[in-house]
Design an enzyme around this catalytic site. Structure first.
Site, PDB file in Angstrom:
ATOM      1  N   LYS A 243     139.830 -16.015 -24.904  1.00 35.19           N
ATOM      2  CA  LYS A 243     138.980 -16.294 -25.238  1.00 35.19           C
ATOM      3  C   LYS A 243     138.707 -14.766 -25.133  1.00 35.19           C
ATOM      4  O   LYS A 243     138.122 -14.021 -24.913  1.00 35.19           O
ATOM      5  CB  LYS A 243     138.554 -16.177 -24.493  1.00 35.19           C
ATOM      6  CG  LYS A 243     137.175 -16.328 -23.874  1.00 35.19           C
ATOM      7  CD  LYS A 243     136.675 -17.160 -22.908  1.00 35.19           C
ATOM      8  CE  LYS A 243     134.708 -17.142 -22.562  1.00 35.19           C
ATOM      9  NZ  LYS A 243     134.627 -17.461 -21.128  1.00 35.19           N
ATOM     10  N   ASP A 248     128.287 -12.814 -23.508  1.00 39.88           N
ATOM     11  CA  ASP A 248     127.862 -14.451 -22.189  1.00 39.88           C
ATOM     12  C   ASP A 248     126.528 -14.221 -21.660  1.00 39.88           C
ATOM     13  O   ASP A 248     126.701 -13.862 -20.513  1.00 39.88           O
ATOM     14  CB  ASP A 248     128.902 -14.808 -21.932  1.00 39.88           C
ATOM     15  CG  ASP A 248     128.556 -16.310 -21.911  1.00 39.88           C
ATOM     16  OD1 ASP A 248     127.787 -16.892 -22.058  1.00 39.88           O
ATOM     17  OD2 ASP A 248     129.118 -16.975 -20.509  1.00 39.88           O
ATOM     18  N   LYS A 255     122.246 -18.034 -18.004  1.00 38.03           N
ATOM     19  CA  LYS A 255     122.909 -17.022 -16.799  1.00 38.03           C
ATOM     20  C   LYS A 255     120.971 -16.273 -15.874  1.00 38.03           C
ATOM     21  O   LYS A 255     121.125 -15.872 -15.756  1.00 38.03           O
ATOM     22  CB  LYS A 255     123.296 -15.751 -17.188  1.00 38.03           C
ATOM     23  CG  LYS A 255     125.012 -16.690 -17.517  1.00 38.03           C
ATOM     24  CD  LYS A 255     126.282 -15.880 -17.721  1.00 38.03           C
ATOM     25  CE  LYS A 255     127.597 -16.426 -18.287  1.00 38.03           C
ATOM     26  NZ  LYS A 255     127.932 -17.194 -17.734  1.00 38.03           N
ATOM     27  N   ASP A 268     133.690 -10.973 -20.463  1.00 37.37           N
ATOM     28  CA  ASP A 268     134.308 -11.934 -21.078  1.00 37.37           C
ATOM     29  C   ASP A 268     134.901 -11.766 -22.090  1.00 37.37           C
ATOM     30  O   ASP A 268     135.406 -13.716 -23.074  1.00 37.37           O
ATOM     31  CB  ASP A 268     133.282 -14.050 -21.503  1.00 37.37           C
ATOM     32  CG  ASP A 268     132.781 -14.890 -20.751  1.00 37.37           C
ATOM     33  OD1 ASP A 268     133.917 -15.054 -20.238  1.00 37.37           O
ATOM     34  OD2 ASP A 268     132.036 -15.533 -21.311  1.00 37.37           O
ATOM     35  N   ASP A 328     126.533 -22.742 -21.958  1.00 35.54           N
ATOM     36  CA  ASP A 328     127.113 -21.801 -20.580  1.00 35.54           C
ATOM     37  C   ASP A 328     128.861 -22.380 -20.416  1.00 35.54           C
ATOM     38  O   ASP A 328     128.984 -21.697 -19.730  1.00 35.54           O
ATOM     39  CB  ASP A 328     126.271 -21.732 -19.954  1.00 35.54           C
ATOM     40  CG  ASP A 328     127.183 -19.963 -18.689  1.00 35.54           C
ATOM     41  OD1 ASP A 328     127.649 -19.417 -19.835  1.00 35.54           O
ATOM     42  OD2 ASP A 328     126.973 -20.010 -17.448  1.00 35.54           O
ATOM     43  N   GLU A 330     130.709 -22.242 -23.102  1.00 37.00           N
ATOM     44  CA  GLU A 330     130.907 -21.674 -24.260  1.00 37.00           C
ATOM     45  C   GLU A 330     132.173 -21.354 -24.788  1.00 37.00           C
ATOM     46  O   GLU A 330     132.894 -21.540 -26.144  1.00 37.00           O
ATOM     47  CB  GLU A 330     129.635 -20.828 -25.090  1.00 37.00           C
ATOM     48  CG  GLU A 330     130.166 -19.482 -24.346  1.00 37.00           C
ATOM     49  CD  GLU A 330     130.579 -19.172 -23.349  1.00 37.00           C
ATOM     50  OE1 GLU A 330     131.642 -18.726 -23.518  1.00 37.00           O
ATOM     51  OE2 GLU A 330     129.911 -19.575 -22.513  1.00 37.00           O
ATOM     52  N   ARG A 332     135.555 -22.824 -23.858  1.00 35.15           N
ATOM     53  CA  ARG A 332     136.307 -24.141 -24.449  1.00 35.15           C
ATOM     54  C   ARG A 332     135.976 -24.039 -26.545  1.00 35.15           C
ATOM     55  O   ARG A 332     136.296 -24.626 -26.464  1.00 35.15           O
ATOM     56  CB  ARG A 332     136.040 -24.944 -23.176  1.00 35.15           C
ATOM     57  CG  ARG A 332     134.932 -24.920 -23.460  1.00 35.15           C
ATOM     58  CD  ARG A 332     133.986 -26.436 -21.819  1.00 35.15           C
ATOM     59  NE  ARG A 332     134.214 -25.585 -21.021  1.00 35.15           N
ATOM     60  CZ  ARG A 332     133.978 -25.560 -19.328  1.00 35.15           C
ATOM     61  NH1 ARG A 332     134.218 -27.057 -19.117  1.00 35.15           N
ATOM     62  NH2 ARG A 332     134.174 -25.336 -18.542  1.00 35.15           N
TER      63      ARG A 332
END
Length: 475
Positions: A243, A248, A255, A268, A328, A330, A332
């Site tokens: 990933k 993010d 968030k 992230d 959020d 995201e 995946r």
């Protein structure tokens, strides 16, 4: 550390040393309550010795694991640094039956413990330690080979740490792609690099990945490195997928609130750092008989008028449709297209790594990554690799009945199924994008990617991935 009735050490090496020091060592260890537990240290400055200081470092009870030796190396490094030593040496009070993996763990732990990332400080401390000697661990070609391997892995882990530590205004998707290309050009005898821009990803129908990238002023970069040995046949084809969210924000589901850690969301892309760190090490080790694809769908998850909205439907490159009920969730969405792409490379096994869910951190805490796979054989391989590298993994259930929570009224699926079993439903989501003929594992490393106490990246995953590739090679 056991002592007799007259408070003298039972261990022969400590006994000898203590008598040379007139009993100071046993006296000080009693006074300072030094019991030898893992990470404990006691350093004494003593006149009349060939060394300025002598110290005891605890290895702990479970001293047979690579993890324990790696921690021991880090504690030794911390002690050496705190005393501003120019040179240091380490030996073990008992050297019976120490495995080669443990020796590699000790050396790796020491190298990583000595490393400090001062790139973003106006006045970085210059390291004063020039040399470290490891005494009594043997010699010869076999141990030299192991030390070279420890060096290669340590270099790769430091590279991975630096990627994760880099702030998002420095490490953009373009810079991450540049770093990947540098690996390929450094080891051009065994590596090729393909970097796909947004237009090329559109042609490949990567709607899920591009949906996440849509809001950012920094365009996405899809990274594909391929390792092929320079000679000999290839018997196994593997893929490592990481990933690569360089930042993010959460998107429109931004968030917010205490504990959301938005200020740490540069990490992230920890999965991609593990994958690219492994690529760097593989370029140095050059294992025969195995082809490895390193894949990262790099982008940012931001907010703008062009961004993905909650409720939007995106289509992944295998034709499956996803209702985005939370922007959020995201990671995946980017991994979905990366996994489809990996399967299209004709690989037999895939491991994906991602800082995917807070749910996994709640379940396993900050030191252990969660492992999800339908394949017992693959699980066995990866756990063997993790044991050798000294990293902690725990297998989690892929509970198929939880997939009911991921049903959508308008699309094939939603992208998140609520709070309960969040790490499991995330793994079940990824499974939709993997060819059934391919052995696949998902590693959720949201916990161990970062060390809160040190406020720095850990380089987690690199050692295990390199060990796993070697297990699958013909070396």
């Amino acid at each position: 550390m056991a002592k007799d009735e007259s408070s003298k050490f039972g261990n022969s090496l400590l006994k000898k040393l203590d008598s040379q020091l007139g009993g100071l060592l046993s006296e000080a260890s009693s006074e300072e309550d030094f019991t030898g537990k893992a990470g404990q240290s006691m350093v004494l400055r003593l006149p009349g010795l060939s060394s300025k200081r002598i110290g005891l470092i605890g290895l702990g009870q479970s001293s047979s694991t690579t993890f324990a030796f790696r921690g021991f190396g880090e504690a030794f490094a911390a002690a050496a640094k705190s005393t501003q030593a120019n040179s240091a040496a380490v030996t073990l009070a008992t050297t019976d039956s120490i495995s080669n993996d443990s020796k590699v763990g000790l050396v790796t732990g020491t190298v990583l413990g000595l490393y400090e990332d001062t790139r973003y400080k106006s006045e970085g401390k210059k390291p004063v330690l020039k040399s470290v000697d490891f005494i009594g661990l043997g010699s010869g070609a076999e141990i030299e080979k192991k030390l070279k391997y420890a060096e290669d892995v340590s270099t790769a882990v430091i590279f991975g740490k630096e990627l994760v530590n880099s702030p998002a205004n420095v490490l953009t998707p373009a810079v991450l792609a540049e770093e990947a290309s540098k690996i390929a050009s450094t080891y051009s005898d065994v590596f090729t690099a393909t970097i796909l821009d947004a237009k090329k990803c559109e042609e490949l129908k990567m709607g899920s990945y591009l949906g996440v990238a849509a809001a950012s002023a920094n365009p996405p970069h899809f990274i594909h490195l391929c390792y092929k040995p320079s000679s000999g046949p290839v018997k196994t084809k593997l893929a490592l997928v990481g990933k690569g969210l360089t930042f993010d924000s959460g998107g429109y589901n931004i968030k917010t609130g205490a504990g959301c850690s938005i200020e740490l969301m540069k990490f992230d892309m920890g999965g991609s750092a593990a994958v690219l760190g492994a690529a760097k090490a593989i370029g140095q080790v050059k294992p025969p008989g195995v082809e490895v694809h390193f894949i990262v769908a790099a982008c940012e998850n931001m907010i703008s008028g062009t961004g993905m909205r909650p409720g939007d439907v995106v289509t992944a490159s295998n034709g499956k449709t996803i209702e985005v009920n939370n922007t959020d969730a995201e990671g995946r969405l980017t991994l979905a297209d990366a996994l489809v792409y990996a399967c299209n490379q004709g690989v037999e096994k895939i491991i994906d790594l991602a800082t995917l869910t807070g749910a996994c951190v709640v379940a396993l805490g900050p030191s252990i990554a969660g492992v999800f796979t339908p394949s017992d054989d693959l699980a066995k391989e990866v756990f063997t690799a993790a044991e050798a590298s000294g990293e902690k993994l725990w297998r989690m259930p892929l509970e198929e009945s939880y997939w009911d929570n991921m049903k959508s009224g308008v699309a094939d699926m939603v992208n998140t199924g609520g709070r309960q079993g969040g790490a499991i439903t995330a793994a079940l989501f990824l499974k939709q994008f993997v060819d059934e003929k391919v052995q696949w594992m998902h590693i959720d490393m949201a916990g161990p990617v970062w060390n809160d106490k040190k406020r720095a990246a850990t380089g987690f995953g690199i050692g295990t991935l390199v060990e796993w590739v070697l297990l699958n090679s013909s070396s």
